[in-house]
Design a protein around this motif. Structure first.
Motif, PDB file in Angstrom:
ATOM      1  N   LEU A  77       0.448  -0.893   0.367  1.00  0.00           N
ATOM      2  CA  LEU A  77       0.036  -0.302   0.529  1.00  0.00           C
ATOM      3  C   LEU A  77       0.988   0.871  -0.145  1.00  0.00           C
ATOM      4  CD1 LEU A  77      -2.553   1.433  -0.084  1.00  0.00           C
ATOM      5  CD2 LEU A  77      -2.434   0.831   2.720  1.00  0.00           C
ATOM      6  N   VAL A  78       1.657   1.355  -0.083  1.00  0.00           N
ATOM      7  CA  VAL A  78       2.624   2.192   0.319  1.00  0.00           C
ATOM      8  C   VAL A  78       3.280   2.692  -0.689  1.00  0.00           C
ATOM      9  CG1 VAL A  78       5.279   3.009   1.924  1.00  0.00           C
ATOM     10  CG2 VAL A  78       3.173   2.111   3.461  1.00  0.00           C
ATOM     11  N   VAL A  79       3.688   1.716  -1.172  1.00  0.00           N
ATOM     12  CA  VAL A  79       4.868   1.910  -2.976  1.00  0.00           C
ATOM     13  C   VAL A  79       3.456   2.624  -3.159  1.00  0.00           C
ATOM     14  CG1 VAL A  79       5.044   0.398  -5.016  1.00  0.00           C
ATOM     15  CG2 VAL A  79       5.632  -0.636  -2.595  1.00  0.00           C
ATOM     16  N   ALA A  80       1.959   1.587  -3.497  1.00  0.00           N
ATOM     17  CA  ALA A  80       1.370   2.533  -4.848  1.00  0.00           C
ATOM     18  C   ALA A  80       0.800   4.195  -3.957  1.00  0.00           C
ATOM     19  CB  ALA A  80      -0.483   1.260  -4.409  1.00  0.00           C
ATOM     20  N   LEU A  81       0.846   4.236  -2.466  1.00  0.00           N
ATOM     21  CA  LEU A  81       0.433   5.479  -2.055  1.00  0.00           C
ATOM     22  C   LEU A  81       1.649   6.778  -2.227  1.00  0.00           C
ATOM     23  CD1 LEU A  81      -1.172   5.116   1.111  1.00  0.00           C
ATOM     24  CD2 LEU A  81      -1.942   5.617  -0.551  1.00  0.00           C
ATOM     25  N   THR A  82       3.161   6.703  -2.388  1.00  0.00           N
ATOM     26  CA  THR A  82       3.733   7.069  -2.686  1.00  0.00           C
ATOM     27  C   THR A  82       3.981   7.468  -4.850  1.00  0.00           C
ATOM     28  OG1 THR A  82       5.875   5.477  -1.400  1.00  0.00           O
ATOM     29  CG2 THR A  82       6.741   6.439  -3.400  1.00  0.00           C
TER      30      THR A  82
ATOM     31  N   GLY B 298      -4.388  -3.137  -7.324  1.00  0.00           N
ATOM     32  CA  GLY B 298      -4.184  -4.695  -7.111  1.00  0.00           C
ATOM     33  C   GLY B 298      -4.193  -4.503  -5.424  1.00  0.00           C
ATOM     34  N   ALA B 299      -3.572  -3.506  -4.980  1.00  0.00           N
ATOM     35  CA  ALA B 299      -3.046  -3.242  -3.750  1.00  0.00           C
ATOM     36  C   ALA B 299      -4.437  -2.890  -3.351  1.00  0.00           C
ATOM     37  CB  ALA B 299      -1.535  -1.930  -3.753  1.00  0.00           C
ATOM     38  N   VAL B 300      -5.161  -3.087  -3.288  1.00  0.00           N
ATOM     39  CA  VAL B 300      -6.794  -2.813  -2.127  1.00  0.00           C
ATOM     40  C   VAL B 300      -7.603  -4.286  -2.498  1.00  0.00           C
ATOM     41  CG1 VAL B 300      -8.762  -1.107  -2.335  1.00  0.00           C
ATOM     42  CG2 VAL B 300      -6.985  -0.113  -3.334  1.00  0.00           C
TER      43      VAL B 300
END
Length: 415
Positions: free
Chosen positions: A86-91, A118-120
């Protein structure tokens, strides 16, 4: 040799993990191609700082391929991985205005694009709709902050991801519950077939031998007649035991990494687990015999294991009194009633009965069988034991255990 049946491991959830694996790879490739060939609204290269975009996308490429084993099953997909993913997606979302200065002016895709979903979805498949709502809320907030002045399309896309992820998480929870129910049904069916097989084997061997010993012993007479009588009692007891399910075990459904599984758990009498339960019928069925009839409900009579054992011990004490005081020829009956608020067990005999005042006299003489073994046990369970006897008309012992009282007592002792 008869073939034994077994329940195989099932999983409706596992195809979702395979689909998620493919989704992550495809959307990662899409995000990279979109960055390479994408243009802004004026037909110019999309990024003012391309090195930021391609550095992030290179990391996203490596991260997606390196973490493919993490999204193959629920066991491999740990909470730590979900948080990092999730951190990768938000970044990636927050770096979009750094690489593309005009991203806040025009509604263009973010750096990770639809890979973020996909992360969600990993949260949704792993933990259900609540986890999905948690992750999608962070993604929604990041998208709104990244846009600065979000448009209607931005809110539309954010709401779509939020609703879709929660819906998928809810479907996963329903699928897991259905798996557990189906696994339990198949296990019960397999256990029933095994019981029927054992019943046939016992009927073809042990029961026929006991019946033959009873007939021959009665015909010969003398000591052989007594042996025949005992064989007859054992035949009746064995038939009752077989028909009641050979003391059915406690079965617990659990959700394993590759699907729903049902395991058989033997309740340990010394276990301090206050949540353990068992079927009272299984504890009382062995008392049935030639001179003891046992009547039970068709459905399991479930009580906390400790309470069921204490109640069964009180019934055993009542039957001991029948054998000792009512004579060898007395007939006894056990009746189990499962009421909504309590369990009632009645032990009745056709003996000579108890004279008025005899129980009080026995307590005064230090004979505490009824007072301790029966009434004492029921009192500890929050129940009652009532002895009704009419001289010449037998004795009836009625044991009542309130279900709510037993549950509260066990919970309190666990604390």
């Amino acid at each position: 040799m008869a073939k034994r049946e077994r329940v195989v491991r099932m999983s409706v959830e596992q195809p979702l993990w395979r689909a998620l694996t493919g989704y992550r790879v495809l959307t990662m490739v899409y995000a990279v191609l979109l960055a390479i060939f994408g243009k802004d609204n004026f037909g110019q290269p999309r990024f003012e700082r391309p090195w930021v975009a391609f550095a992030y996308l290179a990391f996203l490429f490596v991260w997606t391929l390196a973490t493919l084993p993490k999204v193959r099953s629920a066991a491999a997909c740990t909470k730590r991985f979900l948080g990092a993913d999730l951190v990768v997606a938000l970044t990636g979302i927050m770096l979009t205005p750094v690489a593309d200065i005009h991203s806040q002016t025009f509604d263009g895709p973010t750096l990770p694009s639809i890979w973020t979903a996909g992360a969600v979805l990993a949260f949704a498949i792993k933990g259900g709709w609540r986890w999905a709502a948690f992750a999608s809320t962070f993604v929604a907030a990041a998208n709104i902050i990244q846009r600065g002045d979000p448009s209607r399309d931005t809110f539309h896309n954010v709401l779509l991801v939020w609703v879709a992820s929660i819906a998928i998480g809810y479907v996963v929870e329903v699928a897991r519950a259905s798996e557990r129910t189906l696994a339990r049904a198949l296990e019960i069916e397999a256990a029933t077939r095994e019981r029927e097989r054992l019943a046939r084997d016992i009927h073809d061997s042990v029961l026929q031998v006991l019946a033959m010993v009873q007939r021959r012993g009665t015909a010969i007479g003398g000591e052989a007649a007594e042996l025949g009588r005992m064989a007859g009692e054992q035949e009746v007891a064995l038939r009752t035991l077989v028909s009641s399910g050979l003391v059915p075990p406690t079965r617990v459904s659990e959700d394993a990494a590759e699907g729903a599984v049902v395991r058989t758990v033997d309740v340990d009498e010394e276990s301090p687990d206050a949540t353990a339960t068992c079927d009272l019928r299984a504890l009382l069925a062995p008392h049935a015999g030639a001179r003891t009839s046992f009547a039970e409900p068709g459905a399991p009579v479930v009580l906390p294991a400790d309470a069921a054992r204490e109640l069964a011990a009180a019934v055993s004490a009542a039957l001991d009194n029948v054998r000792v005081h009512a004579g060898d020829g007395a007939q006894a009956w056990i009746l189990v009633e499962d009421e909504p608020g309590e369990v009632i067990v009645t032990v009745r005999d056709d003996g000579p009965g108890i004279p008025d005042g005899r129980l009080a006299q026995a307590e005064g003489e230090g004979r505490m069988g009824v007072a301790l073994s029966i009434r004492g046990r029921l009192r500890d369970l929050g129940g009652t034991a009532e002895v009704i006897s009419v001289p010449g008309q037998g004795t009836e012992v009625e044991l009542k255990v309130p279900k709510a009282q037993v549950s509260r007592g066990k919970a309190g002792s666990a604390r």
